[in-house]
Design a protein around this motif. Structure first.
Motif, short mmCIF file in Angstrom:
data_model
loop_
_atom_site.label_atom_id
_atom_site.label_comp_id
_atom_site.label_asym_id
_atom_site.label_seq_id
_atom_site.Cartn_x
_atom_site.Cartn_y
_atom_site.Cartn_z
N PRO A 123 0.80 -1.23 0.00
CA PRO A 123 0.00 0.00 0.00
C PRO A 123 0.83 1.28 0.00
N PHE A 160 3.21 4.56 3.26
CA PHE A 160 1.91 3.90 3.25
C PHE A 160 0.81 4.95 3.16
N GLN A 199 -5.01 1.01 3.35
CA GLN A 199 -3.93 0.24 2.73
C GLN A 199 -4.46 -0.64 1.60
N SER A 228 -3.23 -0.38 -2.35
CA SER A 228 -2.72 -1.55 -3.08
C SER A 228 -3.50 -1.75 -4.38
N ALA A 268 3.55 -3.98 6.36
CA ALA A 268 2.26 -3.62 5.76
C ALA A 268 1.16 -4.51 6.32
#
Length: 126
Positions: A35, A43, A51, A55, A116
């Motif tokens: 992400p 992030f 997140q 992604s 993550a």
């Protein structure tokens, strides 16, 4: 282009994914996307929904560069730091795909790079 394969002789999908997809065309394998916001290198947020969204936005951008879009995706793999985040991840995931949904696997892993909460990879066909 993508055709959902479904049978009552196997468990029905319990979310935005298909039991299987029959695909035609050129195949694109997108590596697992963390992400990470490409503009900042950080992030996109600290929670699973932020997140997951980032992604998937990363995947969307990669597919666009290849002349594809999210409807081209036939298979995803979702790696979660904590399987308890599955429901919240799934809420965001469902916003990125329409029927026929891609086939999918989702599972908890011991750890992800940079700590993550999620990493998502996919296979697409154009």
């Amino acid at each position: 282009m993508n055709t959902a394969i479904s049978t009552e002789k196997a468990p029905a999908a319990i979310g935005p994914y298909s039991q299987a997809i029959q695909a035609e065309g050129k195949t694109i394998y997108v590596s697992g996307q963390l992400p990470v916001d490409p503009a900042t290198g950080a992030f996109a947020g600290e929670d699973i929904q932020s997140q997951t969204r980032q992604s998937l936005e990363n995947i969307k951008a990669i597919l666009a560069t290849a002349g594809a879009d999210m409807s081209s995706v036939v298979k995803t793999t979702v790696l979660l730091k904590n399987i308890a985040d599955f429901g919240a991840m799934n809420e965001i995931y469902a916003q990125y795909f329409q029927q026929p949904f891609p086939a999918r696997a989702a599972f908890q892993v011991g750890a992800l790079p940079k700590d993550a909460l999620v990493e998502i990879e996919c296979v697409a066909v154009i």
